[in-house]
Design an enzyme around this catalytic site. Structure first.
Site, PDB file in Angstrom:
ATOM      1  N   LYS A 130       0.799  -1.232   0.000  1.00 58.50           N
ATOM      2  CA  LYS A 130       0.000   0.000   0.000  1.00 58.50           C
ATOM      3  C   LYS A 130       0.832   1.282   0.000  1.00 58.50           C
ATOM      4  O   LYS A 130       0.320   2.350  -0.370  1.00 58.50           O
ATOM      5  CB  LYS A 130      -0.929   0.003   1.210  1.00 58.50           C
ATOM      6  N   SER A 151       0.573  -9.721  -0.715  1.00 60.79           N
ATOM      7  CA  SER A 151       0.284  -8.291  -0.567  1.00 60.79           C
ATOM      8  C   SER A 151       0.777  -7.700   0.743  1.00 60.79           C
ATOM      9  O   SER A 151       1.095  -6.512   0.793  1.00 60.79           O
ATOM     10  CB  SER A 151      -1.220  -8.052  -0.713  1.00 60.79           C
TER      11      SER A 151
END
Lengths: 355, 355
Positions: free
Chosen positions: A75, A334
């Protein structure tokens, strides 16, 4: 770092003018330039037994370990790129974001790197490790109920009242371009390893769809022969249903809240990620909760990585996707922000043979 | 990949002709060319709170995660380079090695990649995860008692009887050059991040001294201003005693066998690693068993890495070494091959605040 030119084939912008406003490969290259020196160029970590590789034992199954980013998740790519693109006077007034955790940490870290204040709206059931990460970067936290809608309303109100700029978690071209740099790296890194012309499938977890949108954009532009496949928990498969039905489907918090993959409890894709995924993604597969847990243990044992449930979904999908002959499979991990007790409990419960 | 030229200052070969047979920077660059596409260019993973970085929150404490190599440890570097340097007909007859684990896995994998047979002599108390790694690569295993001397004698005998070539674990110029590529990468990667001219200390675990010898050679040649500091468990500090007394000191298996750092239970440096470390290492520090355990938990929590006890020693040393103003500290995490039960037990016992 190798620069890869697009292969002959479909251009990165579609011939369909209705797709002209989608993020392009050029947008992602620009984001990569902004992010140089800020994000880690995470490695492709080989996983699996040598017998699963080619005849010489060279691996063909890889984890793209975004868990090794400074905030423990991809992110930071999108958040930093979005904040970098603000006018300095706008940025100086501060930013606000709503997130279950990793986007929160990305915005908090990026704001810190720019020296501007950040306010983060988080659900009160966010993993403690993610709350601690946001706090450590000096951001203010506003807690709301677990429902995604509460977060949105609160963040919008704070933006209006305090003159803050909202940094969206996924449905934003700057965010998609930033996350897409992960896909750019995958194609570059495989080429550096001598695999530029071997079949390729990339597996990308889908929460709001920002990562998968950006990665599909980069990978399909550079390697039109490659497949990009999204991954969702069976218990939060709103994106799969949306793409299959051709419209954005909402799954309420009572549904998506069932998965341990806390980063994937988003209610729906956004209009922009829906259009990117509709145009550029090959398929979406789903994985069970048991498979997600087993994948956490597998990553620790076989790849020496600590991964969070959301990050483990793509590892679980390695057992679902059938590789084409000689194909390289890249599972994007992720993130790695898992509460230590949950991590311990998951390892302890794993099949000893799979550990 | 950035190429770094040596800075003005002491050349990589000493003015002392007695040191002319030591491994040079050129040897390490040649090894790097051989290893391209075989070993992972492991990332520098930032660790610690942003408040521990510079004023903007950019990190200054890094883990060089060799645990992410295909075999879970740096040893593939030296083993592959040594086997690559054999004449093809010699190589085809096969190789033999003795090792407590990670060198065993490095030789087994490298032999597999070359399609030649490997025989590995291992102590019967080697971690199961390392034995399994060797087996998975198709090498034959001969078990002996825990004492290092038994391993050596058995491997020598097998080499003679069967015409195999012994691949030494550390006291060999080809091995040292191969391991040194890890140091080359550290200097290159920091330069790519814009830190080419900031103070630097590299912390390298010392078992037999191959890694520290190679890393010190590369780092000091490219950055004469940098410090390279070795790390040993207090319970296996033979190298520290050797360097301080100016002669190779042996610690018996009853001493070195006490540490949980199974990769560092070597009885002594070799003549060649002793000379490299004497000439090129700045210092050796030691760490307690409790600090090694805490470092395993810290790596899982702060860097999302699974590390083995030997690999955790350099992380533990981050609390021992006093950084110079503005200095970057790089701890080489030598490996991540830890038995799952030991890993679980270590995390469960960790101070919750440190997890």
């Amino acid at each position: 770092m190798t620069t890869i030119d697009p292969m002959p084939g479909p251009a990165s912008r579609s011939a369909d003018p209705a797709l002209d406003d989608l993020v392009s490969l050029a947008d992602i290259r620009a984001a990569a330039a902004t992010l140089a020196g800020i994000v880690v160029r995470t490695p492709l970590v080989p996983v699996g037994l040598p017998t699963e590789g080619d005849a010489q034992g060279h691996p063909r199954t890889w984890l793209k370990a975004e868990s090794l980013q400074p905030i423990g998740a991809f992110k930071l790519r999108g958040a930093y790129h979005a904040i970098a693109s603000l006018e300095p006077d706008v940025r100086a007034r501060g930013v606000v974001a709503h997130s279950s955790g990793n986007h929160a940490q990305g915005v908090a870290r990026a704001a810190r790197l720019f020296g501007v204040p950040a306010t983060i709206v988080m659900p009160d059931d966010a993993p403690a490790v993610k709350v601690a990460g946001v706090r450590a970067d000096g951001a203010a936290i506003v807690f709301v109920g677990a429902a995604s809608d509460d977060r949105v309303a609160t963040a919008d109100r704070l933006a209006q009242e305090r003159g803050l700029t909202l940094i969206p978690a996924y449905d934003d071209a700057r965010i998609i371009a930033g996350q897409g740099t992960c896909g750019l790296e995958i194609v570059e890194q495989l080429a550096e390893l001598g695999h530029a012309h071997e079949p390729l499938t990339v597996l990308a977890p889908i929460g709001g769809g920002g990562l998968a949108s950006g990665v599909a954009t980069a990978v399909k532009a550079l390697r039109p022969d490659a497949r990009v496949i999204g991954v969702e928990p069976e218990l939060a498969a709103d994106a799969q249903e949306s793409l299959r039905s051709g419209r954005i489907v909402h799954w309420g918090p009572e549904l998506v809240g069932r998965t341990i993959a806390d980063g994937m409890r988003t209610s729906s894709l956004g209009p922009l990620t829906f259009r990117h995924l509709s145009a550029r993604l090959d398929d979406i597969v789903t994985v069970s909760e048991a498979a997600i847990r087993a994948a956490i243990a597998r990553a620790a044992r076989q790849a020496r990585l600590v991964v969070e449930p959301s990050g483990a979904t793509s590892i679980a999908a390695l057992d679902v996707v059938v590789p084409r002959p000689g194909e390289h499979l890249v599972a994007i991990v992720s993130g790695g922000n898992i509460d230590p007790d949950r991590f311990l409990e998951t390892l302890a419960a794993a099949d000893p043979r799979a550990r």
